[in-house]
Structures are given as C-alpha cells and as structure tokens.
Design an enzyme around this catalytic site. Structure first.
Site, PDB file in Angstrom:
ATOM      1  CB  CYS A 113      -0.977   0.027   1.161  1.00 22.36           C
ATOM      2  SG  CYS A 113      -1.362  -1.561   1.863  1.00 22.36           S
ATOM      3  NE  ARG A 131       2.278  -8.548   5.821  1.00 26.48           N
ATOM      4  CZ  ARG A 131       1.004  -8.559   5.472  1.00 26.48           C
ATOM      5  NH1 ARG A 131       0.165  -9.361   6.103  1.00 26.48           N
ATOM      6  NH2 ARG A 131       0.565  -7.778   4.510  1.00 26.48           N
ATOM      7  CD  GLN A 184      -1.081  -9.394   0.328  1.00 26.90           C
ATOM      8  OE1 GLN A 184      -1.033  -8.217  -0.011  1.00 26.90           O
ATOM      9  NE2 GLN A 184      -1.622  -9.780   1.456  1.00 26.90           N
ATOM     10  CG  ASP A 221      -1.775  -5.813  -2.624  1.00 24.76           C
ATOM     11  OD1 ASP A 221      -2.996  -5.619  -2.484  1.00 24.76           O
ATOM     12  OD2 ASP A 221      -0.909  -5.299  -1.888  1.00 24.76           O
ATOM     13  CG  HIS A 256      -3.378  -0.529  -3.184  1.00 27.19           C
ATOM     14  ND1 HIS A 256      -2.307  -1.370  -3.369  1.00 27.19           N
ATOM     15  CD2 HIS A 256      -3.710  -0.600  -1.866  1.00 27.19           C
ATOM     16  CE1 HIS A 256      -2.001  -1.928  -2.208  1.00 27.19           C
ATOM     17  NE2 HIS A 256      -2.828  -1.494  -1.279  1.00 27.19           N
ATOM     18  CE  LYS A 268     -11.546  -7.199   7.886  1.00 31.31           C
ATOM     19  NZ  LYS A 268     -10.420  -8.045   8.174  1.00 31.31           N
ATOM     20  CG  HIS A 273      -6.069  -1.523   1.007  1.00 29.22           C
ATOM     21  ND1 HIS A 273      -4.745  -1.220   1.125  1.00 29.22           N
ATOM     22  CD2 HIS A 273      -6.730  -0.552   1.683  1.00 29.22           C
ATOM     23  CE1 HIS A 273      -4.604  -0.123   1.847  1.00 29.22           C
ATOM     24  NE2 HIS A 273      -5.787   0.301   2.203  1.00 29.22           N
TER      25      HIS A 273
END
Ligand SMILES: [Zn+2]
Ligand SMILES: [Zn+2]
Length: 604
Positions: free
Chosen positions: A275, A304, A322, A324, A326, A405, A451
C-alpha cells in the site's frame, strides 16, 4: 428439562472440551502427584492442558493417560462450581506456583473454583454437568509450551486432545486429520518436487522448477483477469527508508512485524505490504478525475516478521507475494468498483472449483474518520452484497480502523476454511499521503482507496490448491502436463519428436526414455499425477499417433498427435478442471451408546 439442552452446539462442544481438559489433568495428577498445573483451556476442535512434570512424556504415556481418563469418565462425577476467597484458594494451591500466579492476576476478591471428582481447579468454567458427557475424546500429542507463551519463563509440557459430542463426530474429525495428512502440501510439495524449505531462510519458500511452473500459471491467470478489467501493473522496491512507513502509520503500529535495520546512518525497512509504495506512485504526478478509477496492481515481494513458532509450510510464511492491487477512485465510483471486484472474485473461485463465502466486517469500536462516511460505505457494501444475491455473513465491529471490508473465506474439500482475499475500503491512507486529484469542477479532492487481493498470499493460496487437488492439478496448472513414454529404446526418437511438437505448442512435456519396465514408469507418472501419459511404440510411430492415458480418466486409446495437441491446448486455454473436486465424505460410524448418558442430566 436440562439447561444443556438449550445450549448451542458450539457452547456444548466448548463445555465438553473444557471439561475433558480437567479430566485429563485429573489423570495426569494420578500418575504424577507432584505435577504442577498451569492452564487447560478448550481450543478449536479440542483442548490442551500445560503441566510441569518430573520427566518428559512419550506417546506411550498418552495411552495410559487416555485409559485413566476413560475410567474417570465412567465414574461420571459431577462438575460443581464454588466461589472461594482468595486466601482459601492460596492455601489450597500452596504447592501450585502457576495457580498462585493466576490467583494474583485476578482482580476480584473471590475466585471461581470447579470441583470434579477428585480434582479441584481454579477455573471460570463453564463446564458440563457430568463427566460422562466427555467420553468421545482422543489425546493427540505432547508439545513444549512456555508458561504464558514467554520464552524467558519455564518450558512446560502441553498435551493436546480432541473431544466431541458423539463418536461419529470424533471419527469424522480423526478421518479428516488422516486425509489432511495425506494431502499436506509440505508432504506433497516434497513428493511432487514442487518446493522446499531450508532452516537458513525460515518462513520462505524455495520454489523448484515444477512448483514455480505452476505458480507462474496462477500468477499469469490473475494478471489476465486484471488486464481484462483495466488494471495497470507496477513493481516497486522492496527496501525503504523507514520514513515511508512513518507516513503510512505502519512504523508506529506494525513495526514489530517488520524486518528493519540500520545501515549508512539510515533505518531501512523491508516492505510488509504494497500500500505505502503504491501511494507514492499515485502521488508521483498530478492526477485528474479522468484517470479514476485508477487500478494499480503490484505482485510485490513482502516480508513480515512472523513468530518462528507460527510458521507453517507455505501457509504461514515470512516472505510472500499477494495478487495485490489498489484502486483509487471517487466516492461515487465505489459501488461499481466493488461490484466489479465481486465479479472477479466469483470468476476466479468458480473457475478453480472452490467453495467460498463472502464476509462483511463493519465499523470497529476504535475507528478513524467520520461516522457518516462509515455508514455510507457500509450501506454501499451491503447493497453490493445483496445485489450479488448470494448469502454472506456480517461481522459487526470487525472492520479495520480505516474502513469496512469484505473478506473471502474459502472452504476446501475437507471442509476446512481459509481466509484468502479481501476487499477493504480505506479513507485514511490517501489523507496520510495527502493524495489529491483535480475534480471536474477544478477543486482538489481526496480519492478513496480500495485495497484488494483476490487470492491473498499466492504462497498460501498455492498450498491450499495443492491440498484441495491432492496434488492432481488440472492440466493448465500442472507442472508437467504430459509425459511421453517410449515402449522400448527403439521408440525414443519418435518419443522426442512427439515431445518436440507438444513443446512447440507451449505444452509442458517430458520424455521418460529410461530403460525401466513399462509398468514401473506408468506407476511413477501416475504417482506424480501427470495429466497426460502418452505411450508410443511401433504402431503409434507408423500412424503419427500416441496411446493416451489420462490421470483423471485412465486409458483412452490411440489419438493422433495433432488431435491431442488441439485437445490439450484447448483445455489449457479454457483452464478446464479435469476432475471436479467434491467435498470429501468423512463418515464416522453412528453412535449406539448415546442414549443413557443424558439420563444423568436430571440433577443439573
Ligand atoms: Zn478450566
Ligand atoms: Zn493495501
């Protein structure tokens, strides 16, 4: 009527498991009168109890503890609650240092005590009324566990068990565990040569050529859906000056989960999510309303700092990627974006033949931003979910502090559920990065960010697919899609010729020209779950054919090489599921001794 008849199944199982842990502690105390007891809570599917014992336990000990537990269950003593003063409890537990420590941690002047047969425990309950409710249990394993999970404190021995209401439930659960063991992605990953792990990179996957071939197919598939829905893709650095995460707020709230270090008089941090750097991309130049919605994908490599004890194969890792993205949009565009996202989710999961459910999480107690904005956003998500027409769950108060979410819960063929992708609205991050765009009336506006990840962590998703398909991937995902097996050495040339033709059509093919027996080779490729096995001999070489044997359908006879190529290419293009994976039936045997035990309830 007994009070327990009014309990929900979950409450009842909770009591059974909690009580089984007390019965187990009773048995352990019989065997080791000097045992020191820590805590014994119910957990998902079962229970545990932590003990300090004079010697390490073995599997044989578990058998003996189980036998003692069975005898105790037959004694069918009551579980009774009493309230004691702390002084009385301190006196009673004088030889139990862990209990004494727990007593000190209790704020009230009195403590709750449970008595069951010969056993007395400091415990808030609740419990079953009679021990006979706990007869369907099994002890699973012993593991080390630090007191209070703190590695500076003593290491205790934790015994895990499972307990159920009926024998049928217990057997189903044990069958499920057996089946899960058979399908374990760590086991299959090794057998099918997909990936490996190494202590030198804890929590990270070493992808081998076969696993990586499949992983790339999956990633390509996500890219294809993104391309079809007007996404752009970026790839940003992995390592940042911590300032980026100070702006995003991660440095303050998420620091202990990141890897960071000092060098060249700067503090660097490996990105734990994409992000913040995607915000930099948006801010890299002036933006106009004409660009919105701006859908920015990034298959970034994330790190992480998960606890070593929490790591598990590819499902709990420290390094992952991911699918991922945005989405930057105006508030008025949110609804359409969410609807499109749900369509992408449906497309993806249906194509893979996975069962899934969407869950809406709403405003938590601690939240940022205006309540009206939250209400509007939640109403919008609810409408999108309602319009989709499928049932969904609502978790009130479970949203992130920055926005509501929708999460995707996948159910695999063993009925286990996995949290995969997510769609999260965010009103805060664009403000922290002072993002703006010029609206049609020339005013500067703050965009909203969505997201979204459809599969979540690709590593985890891949592991779920390995277990779901038990390693037998559909052709498009299979590491090796076809293997050509010549009957004798004389047919090697033709085998390589066939393989060349398949390869020219981008089919992942191997030739097995080892001088092994035919039956041996066929068995091996069957074990390797290769979708197409192509046997070639004189007859096939003369007629430009192959004898086809598919993993899903068995022996199929002769097919021309051209027809076969057309078939495989089409299956790959369609991303066809070779076999539909149905939920696995894990029946246990029905109970014959259920009636009777409930007769004891009358005293409750
Ligand atoms: Zn208890
Ligand atoms: Zn994000």
């Amino acid at each position: 009527m007994s009070e327990q008849n009014e309990l929900s199944e979950a409450d009842e199982l909770y009591r059974i498991r909690h009580s089984a842990s007390h019965i187990m502690a009773t048995a352990v105390l019989e065997m080791f009168p000097d045992a020191r007891l820590a805590i014994g809570p119910p957990i998902k599917d079962g229970f545990y109890y932590d003990f300090e014992l004079p010697r390490p336990l073995s599997t044989d000990d578990l058998g003996e503890i189980e036998e003692r537990m069975r005898r105790l269950v037959k004694e069918n003593f009551r579980f009774d609650r009493e309230t004691w003063s702390k002084d009385r409890a301190r006196e009673f537990f004088a030889d139990q240092p862990y209990k004494l420590e727990l007593i000190e941690g209790i704020a009230d002047s009195d403590v709750s005590i449970y008595l069951s047969g010969p056993f007395t425990d400091l415990c808030a309950g609740p419990h079953v009324n009679y021990a006979s409710k706990c007869k369907h249990f099994k002890l699973m394993k012993v593991a080390g566990a630090y007191w209070r999970g703190d590695e500076t404190k003593p290491m205790l021995q934790r015994i895990y068990g499972t307990a159920w209401k009926t024998r049928e439930q217990l057997e189903r659960h044990l069958n499920m565990l057996e089946e899960a063991k058979r399908r374990d992605h760590r086991k299959l990953g090794k057998e099918l040569d997909l990936f490996a792990f190494d202590r030198l990179a804890p929590g990270a996957v070493f992808w081998k050529p076969k696993g990586w071939a499949s992983y790339r197919q999956l990633q390509d598939y996500f890219r294809e859906i993104e391309d079809a829905n007007d996404y752009i893709e970026i790839f940003n650095p992995l390592l940042y000056n911590k300032e980026l995460f100070e702006t995003s707020g991660h440095w303050e709230h998420y620091r202990e989960h990141t890897f960071h270090f000092e060098q060249n008089e700067q503090t660097f941090c490996l990105k734990p999510m994409n992000c913040p750097d995607t915000m930099l991309f948006f801010a890299s130049r002036k933006r106009s309303y004409r660009e919105l919605p701006l859908r920015v994908a990034e298959f970034g490599v994330l790190h992480r700092n998960e606890l070593a004890g929490a790591l598990s194969g590819a499902t709990r890792v420290r390094q992952f990627c991911q699918d991922d993205a945005h989405i930057f949009c105006a508030e008025s565009q949110l609804y359409d974006e969410v609807v499109t996202l749900m369509r992408m989710i449906d497309q993806t999961y249906q194509m893979l033949g996975l069962q899934y459910e969407l869950e809406l999480s709403t405003r938590p107690d601690k939240f940022m931003g205006a309540v009206e904005l939250w209400d509007k956003a939640e109403a919008m998500l609810k409408k999108a979910l309602d319009d989709r027409g499928e049932p969904y769950r609502v978790h009130e108060g479970d949203g992130a502090f920055y926005g509501p979410k929708i999460d995707i819960q996948v159910r695999d063929c063993l009925g286990r559920s996995w949290q995969c992708g997510t769609v999260q609205l965010d009103f805060q991050l664009p403000r922290r990065f002072e993002l703006t765009y010029t609206a049609s009336d020339n005013s500067e506006q703050t965009p909203v960010v969505i997201h979204r990840a459809i599969s979540g962590s690709l590593e985890r998703f891949f592991a779920i697919l390995v277990e779901h398909f038990a390693g037998a991937f559909p052709t498009w995902l299979a590491p090796v899609q076809a293997v050509v097996v010549p009957i004798t050495d004389d047919h090697n040339d033709y085998a390589w010729e066939v393989a060349g033709q398949l390869k020219a059509n981008r089919i992942r093919v191997e030739v097995d020209d080892r001088s092994e027996k035919m039956g041996y080779k066929i068995r091996e490729h069957q074990t390797q779950k290769v979708p197409y096995m192509l046997v070639v001999g004189d007859k096939e070489a003369e007629s430009a054919t192959v004898a086809v044997r598919t993993y899903a359908g068995g022996r199929r006879g002769e097919v021309t090489v051209d027809a076969l190529i057309d078939e495989i290419v089409e299956r790959i293009r369609m991303r066809a599921l070779d076999v539909e994976v149905k939920p696995i039936e894990l029946a246990g045997t029905a109970d014959d001794d259920e009636i009777g035990s409930d007769m004891e309830d009358r005293g409750y």
